[in-house]
Design an enzyme around this catalytic site. Structure first.
Site, PDB file in Angstrom:
ATOM      1  N   GLU A 183      -0.333  -0.281  16.455  1.00 67.41           N
ATOM      2  CA  GLU A 183      -1.037   0.942  16.030  1.00 67.41           C
ATOM      3  C   GLU A 183      -2.034   1.376  17.102  1.00 67.41           C
ATOM      4  O   GLU A 183      -2.173   2.574  17.398  1.00 67.41           O
ATOM      5  CB  GLU A 183      -1.780   0.706  14.702  1.00 67.41           C
ATOM      6  CG  GLU A 183      -2.526   1.963  14.246  1.00 67.41           C
ATOM      7  CD  GLU A 183      -3.407   1.728  13.022  1.00 67.41           C
ATOM      8  OE1 GLU A 183      -3.052   0.895  12.155  1.00 67.41           O
ATOM      9  OE2 GLU A 183      -4.459   2.379  12.945  1.00 67.41           O
ATOM     10  N   CYS A 241       0.855  -1.194   0.000  1.00 68.85           N
ATOM     11  CA  CYS A 241       0.000   0.000   0.000  1.00 68.85           C
ATOM     12  C   CYS A 241       0.892   1.245   0.000  1.00 68.85           C
ATOM     13  O   CYS A 241       2.120   1.152   0.139  1.00 68.85           O
ATOM     14  CB  CYS A 241      -0.875  -0.005   1.248  1.00 68.85           C
ATOM     15  SG  CYS A 241       0.125   0.079   2.736  1.00 68.85           S
ATOM     16  N   ASN A 286      -3.539  -6.827   8.833  1.00 66.15           N
ATOM     17  CA  ASN A 286      -4.423  -6.606   7.677  1.00 66.15           C
ATOM     18  C   ASN A 286      -4.522  -7.847   6.814  1.00 66.15           C
ATOM     19  O   ASN A 286      -5.566  -8.123   6.230  1.00 66.15           O
ATOM     20  CB  ASN A 286      -3.997  -5.343   6.907  1.00 66.15           C
ATOM     21  CG  ASN A 286      -2.808  -5.556   6.013  1.00 66.15           C
ATOM     22  OD1 ASN A 286      -2.952  -6.010   4.890  1.00 66.15           O
ATOM     23  ND2 ASN A 286      -1.605  -5.252   6.493  1.00 66.15           N
TER      24      ASN A 286
HETATM   25  S1  SF4 Z   1      -2.896   2.844   7.071  1.00 63.16           S
HETATM   26 FE1  SF4 Z   1      -1.703   0.980   6.930  1.00 63.16          FE
HETATM   27  S2  SF4 Z   1      -2.692  -0.163   5.266  1.00 63.16           S
HETATM   28 FE2  SF4 Z   1      -3.386   1.966   5.088  1.00 63.16          FE
HETATM   29  S3  SF4 Z   1      -1.994   2.946   3.637  1.00 63.16           S
HETATM   30 FE3  SF4 Z   1      -1.205   3.297   5.707  1.00 63.16          FE
HETATM   31  S4  SF4 Z   1       0.230   1.627   6.091  1.00 63.16           S
HETATM   32 FE4  SF4 Z   1      -1.037   1.032   4.356  1.00 63.16          FE
END
Ligand code: SF4
Length: 273
Positions: free
Chosen positions: A121, A8, A215
């Site tokens: 997180e 991502c 994820n």
């Molecule tokens: S929040 Fe996590 S999954 Fe979404 S773009 Fe950022 S790093 Fe990637």
């Protein structure tokens, strides 16, 4: 291949920042925890001199990279006070969720964080909410909470919209005022819906990514709901021949921290017959 599979934006950005750090500095480079939840990529970085540490206490000199999950802002202050170069690779989506959590607390509201209690997180979000928020993993956990006045909700960026919706539904019965910040990142929701759609249309589904990746694990759950013949693998070596019996087509998706070269190995293996 499902749309939006693999690296991502936030992961690409963090890896680029790590690469740039190795190019400009001859001093030791560390990441606070594995930079992404993919053991193969972490191993490759170790070979380039980027080592993961469990705590700032372990680092005496050089650079420390904060990964996409973000951290308690105090940890960055400690690192700066020690004279370390801090490279903040917190994903901007995570930073936005942290800001919302901090604002809700500053405005005097009770805060609920929807997410996995033990995920880094969520620990960072909790710290930004002055450690005064309540973490719930799902709507069932609301049973232990009493009625509340004004409640603000933030959500771990990789949660599913269904889980957020069921928690919000549950909170409507317990609160007078509800402020909901949907901080699920768009990369996650697009990846999840594309994976679910594909899983429902193929004989077998492979979800490729670290077993320690939240994820990817969630993608596996989502795909399994659509297709019982779903398997979560880290590399092509884990594919078992028996899985392929009677299978005409295979769908593939991958977590946000799965590199293209691992996906290519999976595709090559399947296409080799
Ligand atoms: S929040 Fe996590 S999954 Fe979404 S773009 Fe950022 S790093 Fe990637």
């Amino acid at each position: 291949m499902a749309k939006h599979a693999g690296y991502c934006y936030g992961v690409q950005r963090a890896l680029k920042m790590a690469r740039e750090a190795t190019e400009r500095s001859s001093k030791p480079i560390h990441t606070l925890g594995p930079i992404i939840h993919n053991p193969q990529v972490v191993e490759a970085l170790e070979q380039q001199g980027v080592n993961a540490v469990g705590s700032v206490d372990e680092v005496t000199a050089g650079t420390i990279i904060i990964r996409t999950h973000g951290v308690d802002p105090k940890i960055m202050d400690i690192a700066t006070d020690k004279g370390l170069e801090v490279v903040d690779a917190t994903c901007p989506f995570v930073a936005k969720a942290q800001d919302k959590a901090a604002k809700l607390i500053a405005d005097g509201h009770d805060v609920i964080i929807v997410g996995e209690r033990n995920h880094p997180e969520v620990a960072g979000l909790l710290a930004c909410a002055a450690n005064r928020a309540v973490v719930v993993e799902n709507a069932q956990e609301l049973a232990g909470l009493g009625d509340m006045e004004t409640v603000g909700v933030v959500v771990q960026t990789t949660q599913s919209i269904e889980n957020l919706r069921s928690v919000v539904d549950g909170l409507l019965n317990k609160t007078k005022e509800l402020i909901v910040y949907n901080t699920i990142c768009s990369a996650t929701s697009q990846r999840q819906s594309a994976a679910a759609e594909l899983a429902g249309s193929v004989d077998m589904m492979l979800v490729v990514g670290g077993k320690n990746s939240a994820n990817t694990t969630r993608l596996n759950i989502i795909c399994k709901e659509k297709n019982r013949r779903t398997h979560h693998i880290e590399t092509a070596d884990e594919i078992e021949v028996v899985w392929l019996e009677g299978v005409g087509n295979v769908g593939i998706t991958a977590g946000a921290s799965t590199p293209d070269w691992i996906l290519k190995e999976v595709i090559d293996y399947l296409e080799s017959g």
